[in-house]
Design an enzyme around this catalytic site. Structure first.
Site, short mmCIF file in Angstrom:
data_model
loop_
_atom_site.label_atom_id
_atom_site.label_comp_id
_atom_site.label_asym_id
_atom_site.label_seq_id
_atom_site.Cartn_x
_atom_site.Cartn_y
_atom_site.Cartn_z
N PRO A 278 0.79 -1.30 -0.14
CA PRO A 278 0.15 -0.02 -0.09
C PRO A 278 0.69 1.40 -0.07
O PRO A 278 1.77 1.42 0.56
CB PRO A 278 -0.63 -0.16 1.22
CG PRO A 278 0.14 -1.03 2.17
CD PRO A 278 0.87 -1.87 1.30
N CYS A 345 3.80 29.93 -15.34
CA CYS A 345 3.28 30.25 -16.71
C CYS A 345 2.90 29.24 -17.58
O CYS A 345 3.59 28.73 -18.56
CB CYS A 345 4.60 31.07 -17.36
SG CYS A 345 5.14 32.46 -16.24
N1 LLP Z 1 3.13 -1.48 -5.99
C1 LLP Z 1 3.56 -1.05 -7.22
C2 LLP Z 1 4.43 -2.20 -7.99
C3 LLP Z 1 3.38 0.09 -7.82
O1 LLP Z 1 3.62 0.38 -8.97
C4 LLP Z 1 2.68 1.19 -7.02
C5 LLP Z 1 2.15 2.48 -7.55
C6 LLP Z 1 2.14 0.82 -5.61
C7 LLP Z 1 2.49 -0.64 -5.19
C8 LLP Z 1 1.40 1.58 -4.81
O2 LLP Z 1 0.02 1.86 -5.42
P1 LLP Z 1 -0.80 2.65 -4.31
O3 LLP Z 1 -1.29 1.86 -3.10
O4 LLP Z 1 -0.28 4.20 -4.01
O5 LLP Z 1 -2.20 3.03 -5.16
N2 LLP Z 1 1.67 9.41 -9.21
C9 LLP Z 1 0.29 8.87 -9.08
C10 LLP Z 1 0.22 7.29 -8.71
C11 LLP Z 1 1.40 6.39 -9.28
C12 LLP Z 1 1.13 5.02 -8.66
C13 LLP Z 1 2.17 4.16 -9.26
N3 LLP Z 1 2.59 2.92 -8.67
C14 LLP Z 1 -0.78 9.69 -8.49
O6 LLP Z 1 -0.47 10.64 -7.95
O7 LLP Z 1 -1.90 9.38 -8.63
#
Ligand code: LLP
Length: 426
Positions: A278, A345
């Site tokens: 997570p 900008c």
């Molecule tokens: N494991 C892997 C292999 C991942 O690629 C990711 C996120 C996670 C776990 C964690 O996922 P989460 O639990 O945070 O959803 N910058 C984007 C989010 C990119 C997520 C990339 N991978 C945003 O600001 O929404």
């Protein structure tokens, strides 16, 4: 649940008024609540524990990799999911034991693979045959054995923003389920490789349990097949992806407890350790971006609230059409329909568009909520703006946990070759 609440007309982070932090540190700055981070890690761990699931919670540190955050998360017994050699260095520097680190990502370089092998991480989440071959060669040369999961792409639709969907076959992630048995057989025959798990991650900000349910079923089916093929699978990594409530008024995503109950239901069948990764659900609501109103600008069509934070500080609204709740630190009463924009900008430089929010005047402080995940880590110095400070609060204490990077520091990183005058004359 988070610890940013109003008391006597002022928005607090735990027991500290945000206005006191703005005064001491300046704006814009990120403010984190240690209690919120800790609570989220505990909820996840306890939910899996009480459901009787043998587990390893590997916080996806890409969401927020500040050393103070990692130290806190590590002290609570969690491991981390890293996606670069840099993140591995941060994790080890924060005292997270290597045997609680999993390494994900499609583009691990030989250097990164070698460093992670030397560190002795828990598992490599391998994403291609090419990576498998490289890892095998490096491990064999070092006389080491790499514990490996193959990241399988279950081809499920996570119903989230296209830029953060990863579990469909047209994305660059993982290997197709249809080829999994064949590639597992290859892996088992390679020197320096020990097949130990299976891995998946279908996307981020997923707001219903059904895509997870579907994908976990695919993993269960695959596990049965791999065990029948003679592989000793000792863990299954279910990735991250659980969404958070960005809009107070909108329907809530499933709670971590509900997610854990779903995991528990599948884990009976898995019959091995469950790793979860997570990120957002641990970090998002544990942080806000604190900013000050620089100008009010009444245009023909709209009212713009120009603040001192911008897309370089928080790119989520621009990049993913993300909604972040905006609260006044000292509400004046009343609401108005505005666009909240930064000084950069670009027309894409906004933090909220067409938003009905608390009425504000020049000099007022605003808190951009749920900015603890994918906020500071995606910030930049575009327009030679100061990279914002990060602050952590615990009870009535607070500390700067990343100092700001002002233009002077940025200028000092650059180098002007002594032939630059000549180049101008050529
Ligand atoms: N494991 C892997 C292999 C991942 O690629 C990711 C996120 C996670 C776990 C964690 O996922 P989460 O639990 O945070 O959803 N910058 C984007 C989010 C990119 C997520 C990339 N991978 C945003 O600001 O929404």
């Amino acid at each position: 649940m988070h610890h940013f609440n109003e008391r006597d007309g002022v928005l607090y982070a735990e027991d500290v008024p945000l206005s006191a932090i703005a005064e001491a540190v300046g704006t814009p700055c990120y403010v984190y609540s240690a209690a919120t981070f800790a609570r989220h890690v505990r909820v996840f761990t306890e939910a899996l524990e009480s459901a009787g699931v043998p587990h390893l919670v590997c916080y996806a540190m890409k969401a927020n990799s500040n050393q103070a955050v990692l130290s806190l998360v590590g002290a609570l017994g969690a491991g981390v999911d890293v996606v670069s050699g840099g993140e591995l260095k941060r994790a080890l520097a924060a005292g997270i034991p290597a045997n609680r680190v999993v390494f994900s990502g499609v583009g691990k370089t030989d250097r990164e693979l070698a460093d992670a092998l030397d560190a002795g991480i828990y598992c490599f989440n391998v994403e291609s045959e090419s990576e498998l071959a490289a890892l095998s060669a490096i491990a064999a040369e070092k006389g080491l054995t790499a514990p490996v999961s193959l990241r399988v792409n279950p081809d499920v639709t996570p119903n989230t923003h296209a830029k953060i969907s990863t579990g469909q076959k047209e994305t660059k992630f993982g290997i197709p389920v249809s080829r999994a048995r064949e590639i597992y057989a290859q892996a088992a025959a390679l020197p320096g490789i020990m097949v130990s798990g299976v891995d998946m991650h279908i996307g981020s900000q997923i707001t219903s349990l059904s895509p997870f349910d579907h994908a976990f079923t695919v993993m269960g089916d695959l596990l049965d097949a791999l065990r029948a093929d003679g592989h000793a699978i000792t863990h299954v990594d279910l990735g991250g992806g659980l969404g958070v409530p960005y809009e107070d008024a909108r329907a809530d995503p499933p709670r971590p407890e509900d997610y854990a109950a779903l995991v528990a239901r599948h884990s009976n069948r898995f019959g091995c350790t469950v790793v979860v990764e997570p990120g957002r659900v641990i970090a998002a609501n544990a942080g806000v971006l604190l900013t000050r109103v620089v100008h009010r600008k009444e245009a023909e069509e709209k009212t713009f609230i120009v603040v001192d934070a911008a897309m370089n500080d928080l790119i989520r609204p621009t990049l993913y059409d993300a909604h972040h709740e905006i609260r006044a630190v000292v509400p004046r009463g009343g609401t108005e329909l505005v666009d909240v924009v930064g000084p950069v900008c670009e027309t894409g430089d906004y933090l909220a568009q067409g938003r009905t929010m608390p009425r504000t005047e020049r000099g007022d402080l605003l808190a951009i909520m749920s900015a603890g995940a994918y906020g500071a880590v995606q910030s930049s110095t575009y327009n030679t703006r100061t990279l914002a400070a990060e602050v952590m609060v615990s009870g009535d204490r607070f500390d700067v946990v990343r100092r700001p990077m002002p233009p002077e520091d940025q200028i000092a990183l650059d180098h002007v070759p002594d032939w630059i005058g000549e180049a101008a004359r050529r």
